[in-house]
Design an enzyme around this catalytic site. Structure first.
Site, short mmCIF file in Angstrom:
data_model
loop_
_atom_site.label_atom_id
_atom_site.label_comp_id
_atom_site.label_asym_id
_atom_site.label_seq_id
_atom_site.Cartn_x
_atom_site.Cartn_y
_atom_site.Cartn_z
N TYR A 14 0.81 -1.22 0.00
CA TYR A 14 0.00 0.00 0.00
C TYR A 14 0.84 1.28 0.00
CZ TYR A 14 -3.76 -3.23 1.06
OH TYR A 14 -4.66 -4.27 1.01
N HIS A 19 -4.80 6.09 -0.95
CA HIS A 19 -5.42 5.94 0.38
C HIS A 19 -4.42 6.14 1.51
CE1 HIS A 19 -9.44 5.25 1.60
NE2 HIS A 19 -9.41 3.96 1.85
N TYR A 64 -5.79 -1.23 9.30
CA TYR A 64 -6.42 -0.96 8.02
C TYR A 64 -7.37 0.22 8.19
CZ TYR A 64 -4.19 -5.04 6.09
OH TYR A 64 -3.24 -5.93 5.69
N ASN A 66 -10.41 1.06 7.41
CA ASN A 66 -11.79 0.98 7.87
C ASN A 66 -11.95 0.66 9.35
OD1 ASN A 66 -12.14 1.37 5.15
ND2 ASN A 66 -13.17 -0.57 4.77
#
Length: 190
Positions: A14, A19, A64, A66
């Protein structure tokens, strides 16, 4: 004491994704202010630095995006911080690429990390610094776009946005959210 939270997803795959701009700003902030090496605590990586003689904790939740709220809540409870002592840095699809916008409070605007933080804190009354990543091209899924890496042009724009975000964060620490909004929201534009 202040808590600055950079949002993103853990893991090398990532790195440099849209994000993860919150992580990128958090890392830049720690480098700029010669923060301590990160330690693992509160389901995140946390560093400490000083900005204008104020102790600032920089947290990157490793849960993460969320599920960021549980990490933020644990750090807040441990240090007995109030929502006014927190600044959350994240991406925003609804801002043009590279634009930086600081807000005193407000809704999540669909940003899942902010949704989870609101749920865990039971409040929207904390500052957030949003960095525009723009909208996905036609026929792209939003999830593919936010988890995609910045292209070369976007990365150049983000380098400027990261510097601007670090400046705005330092102003928030030293002078408060109103002054930081007045000074940095107007100067943001790309």
């Amino acid at each position: 004491m202040k808590l600055v939270v950079g949002l993103g997803n853990p893991g090398r795959k990532y790195d440099q994704t849209r994000h993860n701009i919150g992580f990128m700003v958090a890392d830049a902030l720690v480098r700029r202010y010669v923060g301590s090496p990160p330690t693992t605590k509160f389901e995140g990586e946390i560093s400490e630095c000083r900005i204008e003689n104020e102790k600032v904790l920089v947290l990157c939740p490793q849960t993460y995006m969320n599920a960021s709220g549980q990490s933020v809540r644990k750090a807040m409870d441990f240090y007995k911080l109030s929502p006014e002592d927190i600044l959350v840095i994240c991406d925003d699809l609804n801002l043009e690429t590279g634009r930086v916008r600081l807000r005193r409070s407000g809704s999540a605007g669909g940003q899942k990390g902010l949704v989870d933080i609101i749920r865990h804190l039971g409040s929207e009354q904390w500052a957030r610094l949003k960095i525009g990543i723009g909208r996905p091209p036609a026929k792209w899924q939003v999830s593919d776009y936010v988890l995609g890496k910045f292209d070369k042009t976007e990365l150049e724009e983000m380098e400027h946005a990261i510097v601007h975000s670090c400046d705005a964060t330092a102003c928030w620490v030293a002078d408060g959210v109103t002054e930081a909004m007045n000074r940095y929201n107007a100067a943001s534009g790309t």
